[in-house]
Design an enzyme around this catalytic site. Sequence first.
Site, PDB file in Angstrom:
ATOM      1  N   SER A 108       1.062  -1.333  -0.111  1.00 49.63           N
ATOM      2  CA  SER A 108      -0.231   0.161  -0.075  1.00 49.63           C
ATOM      3  C   SER A 108       0.346   0.938  -0.033  1.00 49.63           C
ATOM      4  O   SER A 108       2.385   1.229   0.185  1.00 49.63           O
ATOM      5  CB  SER A 108      -0.674   0.385   1.329  1.00 49.63           C
ATOM      6  OG  SER A 108       0.147   0.283   2.257  1.00 49.63           O
ATOM      7  N   ASN A 109       0.299   2.659  -0.601  1.00 50.75           N
ATOM      8  CA  ASN A 109       0.948   3.797  -0.147  1.00 50.75           C
ATOM      9  C   ASN A 109       1.066   3.977   1.065  1.00 50.75           C
ATOM     10  O   ASN A 109       0.764   3.780   2.174  1.00 50.75           O
ATOM     11  CB  ASN A 109      -0.095   5.212  -0.760  1.00 50.75           C
ATOM     12  CG  ASN A 109       0.986   5.995  -1.898  1.00 50.75           C
ATOM     13  OD1 ASN A 109       0.864   6.872  -1.073  1.00 50.75           O
ATOM     14  ND2 ASN A 109       1.647   6.342  -2.541  1.00 50.75           N
ATOM     15  N   SER A 110       2.594   4.924   0.538  1.00 56.16           N
ATOM     16  CA  SER A 110       3.083   5.348   2.090  1.00 56.16           C
ATOM     17  C   SER A 110       1.856   6.211   2.809  1.00 56.16           C
ATOM     18  O   SER A 110       2.158   5.986   4.193  1.00 56.16           O
ATOM     19  CB  SER A 110       4.298   6.372   1.996  1.00 56.16           C
ATOM     20  OG  SER A 110       3.812   7.195   1.058  1.00 56.16           O
ATOM     21  N   CYS A 111       0.963   6.497   2.552  1.00 53.62           N
ATOM     22  CA  CYS A 111       0.101   7.735   3.098  1.00 53.62           C
ATOM     23  C   CYS A 111      -0.771   6.518   4.198  1.00 53.62           C
ATOM     24  O   CYS A 111      -1.723   7.657   5.049  1.00 53.62           O
ATOM     25  CB  CYS A 111      -0.639   8.021   1.913  1.00 53.62           C
ATOM     26  SG  CYS A 111      -1.898   7.399   1.219  1.00 53.62           S
TER      27      CYS A 111
END
Length: 344
Positions: A108-111
Amino acid sequence: VSYPSIVGEMLASGFSIIGFSWICSPACTELEVVVMDWLAKFLNLPQHFLHESEGTGGGVIQGSASEAVLVAVLAAREQAVRSQQSKRPELSESEIRGKLIAYSSDQSNSCIEKAGVLAAMPVKLLPAGEDLVLRGDALEQAIERDIAAGLIPVICIATLGTTGTCAYDDIESLATVCERHGVWLHVDAAYGGAAFALEECAELRRGLDRVDSINFNLHKFMLVNFDCAAMWLRDANKVIDSFNVDRIYLKHKHEGQTQIPDFRHWQIPLGRRFRALKVWITFRTLGAEGLRAHIRKHIQLAAQFEQLVKSDERFEMVAPRALGLVCFRAKGDNEITSQLLQRL
Ligand code: PLP
């Protein structure tokens, strides 16, 4: 980005609206309601995400996918705290908060991880399969282990179109696990959500009728300039209840009426920009078919590039092509690929 969107941005800037509640600028709120329903229909999202539906669902424009994810994480956290307080009165609020846990994939994205840091709730990054897809069995194992250790599972953030390879997590199996354990299921479709607009990609929408919230960036693939991140909630009241903080100077006589939401309760800031204007102008000028043609063109360009990679013996693919994304490397030592990346 497109010229219509730039014009919309300039007009919004000129009007200088700070539309935190309906009374500040009815057009700002009402046009957002309209375009979010248009967009939900364009993406073929389930009916319950529309403002015009019978239920309590609806969409809102956030500044970024990161904000949308954080809003979902915070709302899920507050809902979990309240439900645990009534189920387990022997625990203090801080004891409950100390046991909360969230899940996502290691792709998943770092966010997502950042949302956990900001929400003071750890996000466990679960191993995706060899195809880089997260499935329900990995989530089930993690939840069972954590419940046995006394933790309280709150939310799973799945991704449709991961940043690394545009992999699509298996929403159906994740939803089955989330429903079993009363866990909020959020979908980050920041980039890959564009495919939902295409009939030939209908398969990628499987399971969306079972998720609690979803985000999609118009500033990635939809010819709308940054910032413009759409978010839909199956039950917006869960967010409104979690974030509703009132003051006398924020009150107005139309509060609480359906179809005129006060979007300040759906987001982190108080003030908000008139982002719906650039979405409206982009849709009205290019049309749904024009936008679909744009997405298809990028998919076709990626297919063309894939052929170039495959027909050149110096390179190899590292993941299947997905939408506009082609992941490739130079054969041999990774250093060659690193150098190529630097030069590009
Ligand atoms: N989620 C995914 C899947 C992304 O690819 C990205 C950005 O690349 C983000 C979230 C973050 O988007 P934003 O900059 O709108 O927060």
